[in-house]
Design an enzyme around this catalytic site. Sequence first.
Site, PDB file in Angstrom:
ATOM      1  CD  GLU A 163      -3.261  -1.097   0.647  1.00 19.68           C
ATOM      2  OE1 GLU A 163      -3.808   0.002   0.760  1.00 19.68           O
ATOM      3  OE2 GLU A 163      -3.815  -2.081   0.096  1.00 19.68           O
ATOM      4  CG  HIS A 231      -3.184   2.654   4.854  1.00 18.36           C
ATOM      5  ND1 HIS A 231      -4.008   3.435   4.070  1.00 18.36           N
ATOM      6  CD2 HIS A 231      -2.959   1.530   4.130  1.00 18.36           C
ATOM      7  CE1 HIS A 231      -4.282   2.807   2.946  1.00 18.36           C
ATOM      8  NE2 HIS A 231      -3.663   1.649   2.959  1.00 18.36           N
ATOM      9  CB  CYS A 348      -4.582   9.870   2.961  1.00 18.37           C
ATOM     10  SG  CYS A 348      -4.890   9.013   4.492  1.00 18.37           S
TER      11      CYS A 348
HETATM   12  O1  SUG Z   1      -7.738   2.969   0.813  1.00 22.73           O
HETATM   13  N1  SUG Z   1     -10.503   5.097   1.101  1.00 22.73           N
HETATM   14  C1  SUG Z   1      -9.073   4.927   1.090  1.00 22.73           C
HETATM   15  C2  SUG Z   1      -8.426   5.886   2.039  1.00 22.73           C
HETATM   16  C3  SUG Z   1      -6.916   5.880   1.891  1.00 22.73           C
HETATM   17  C4  SUG Z   1      -6.239   6.604   2.972  1.00 22.73           C
HETATM   18  N2  SUG Z   1      -4.849   6.589   2.761  1.00 22.73           N
HETATM   19  C5  SUG Z   1      -3.925   6.553   3.732  1.00 22.73           C
HETATM   20  N3  SUG Z   1      -4.221   6.238   4.956  1.00 22.73           N
HETATM   21  N4  SUG Z   1      -2.701   6.775   3.406  1.00 22.73           N
HETATM   22  C6  SUG Z   1      -8.690   3.480   1.410  1.00 22.73           C
HETATM   23  O2  SUG Z   1      -9.329   2.883   2.288  1.00 22.73           O
HETATM   24  C7  SUG Z   1     -12.782   4.706   0.271  1.00 22.73           C
HETATM   25  C8  SUG Z   1     -13.467   4.562  -1.050  1.00 22.73           C
HETATM   26  C9  SUG Z   1     -14.967   4.389  -0.958  1.00 22.73           C
HETATM   27  O3  SUG Z   1     -15.440   3.815   0.017  1.00 22.73           O
HETATM   28  O4  SUG Z   1     -15.633   4.834  -1.906  1.00 22.73           O
HETATM   29  C10 SUG Z   1     -11.273   4.530   0.153  1.00 22.73           C
HETATM   30  O5  SUG Z   1     -10.800   3.894  -0.766  1.00 22.73           O
END
Ligand code: SUG
Length: 419
Positions: A163, A231, A348
């Site tokens: 990731e 994460h 993020c």
């Molecule tokens: O991968 N949310 C992302 C958020 C990513 C956050 N990134 C870090 N922590 N670096 C994920 O979970 C939600 C999409 C939706 O539900 O439509 C989403 O993909």
Amino acid sequence: MTVREINFDGLVGPSHNYAGLSLGNLASARNAGAVAHPRAAALQGIEKMRTNLRMGLTQGLFLPQWRPDGVWLSALGTDVGNAEAHIRAAAMSASSMWAANAATVSPAADTADKRTHLTVANLVTMPHRSHEWPQTLAQLRLAFSDQSAFAVHGPVPPPFGDEGAANHMRLCARHDEAGVEVFVYGQSGGPFPARQHVEASKTVARLHGLEPARTLFVMQSEKAIAAGAFHNDVVAVANEHVLFTHEHAFAEKDRFYAELRALLPTVEIVEVPASAVSLSDAIRSYIFNAQLVTLPDGGMALILPTDAQDLPDTWAWLEAMVAGNGPIRKLVPVDVRQSMANGGGPACLRLRVVADPSNIDPRFLVDERKLDGIAAIVEAYWPEAIAPADLADTRLIARIEQSWLTVVDHLQLSGDLIP
Ligand code: SUG
């Protein structure tokens, strides 16, 4: 120009929506089905970039991806009109906005060949993110095409989940000096998947030519994943010699802290005790999903979501911290609520690259004027609102495609990025 940290933010794409696609990401689940506001979301992200620029930081940008992802749909034997609703939503997701998941970056000072290495993240755990990497890789190969300064690697092969930088921290005396790279992986988190696998982290470290003695592999605590830390960057952040972390972020924190202190004796660990901020409040407030940055005058600032101010006790703890004698001197709240509602905070939304900006394709670097131009396109083209049920609407899809073509053309990237 000199080597410095550059934050590349993902511009929020015109298809931004709340389809509840990320198991283990509590905000994504909580807001599933809500109406999203792509235009406001993108403008919030642009304002965050302006805040960074005004603090004297160097700012870069990654473009949204082409949506719906017809290449992925066609590999699945379908198209946007015929796909089942959850597959259509996955093909329409704007999740590449969270650039911390684009790649893992090892600056030249840490690598054997003294080039900056980037490995695109495969994101295989979540279907809607698993098809991001080809378009991300295309942008990385353009932005960092100077092979005397950069090496860009393809994804770690599945099934090992990677990731990207969201599970990677780097501690060092100064950005341009050799550092200690810390890869954080998960094993299990109760009902939730561990998205970063140690096999992937070790692969990235080998590909980047990191010195084994200065590379740590640290396990996330099961408790943290179960509480919603999908994460590591939801419970810890590092910058230069400072680690800002929740008490329960890591499985074996004493061992990790001792190893870190042995490798970097000047390290300062700012640990937030659970008695002051519970894991659940840490995840609700996203105080660790912050950009911890070194300001040009030397102090460090924490750029964190305004949502943190909604929890008075947590906010009071932070204010007391910056008023004290610690290394973090300033809190800079930014409004990224549209992204936050999908579990994406300020950290993020950005990928950190330590490099000399003059080696980077200037189309991926921004100043206020360039942001004015992008904001004008967002205002004119990005949909105002999207409900998950709208995702099949052909007029909406045409508008999303037009938005993307316009911004890519404006940045003179159409020749390189149009599929
Ligand atoms: O991968 N949310 C992302 C958020 C990513 C956050 N990134 C870090 N922590 N670096 C994920 O979970 C939600 C999409 C939706 O539900 O439509 C989403 O993909």
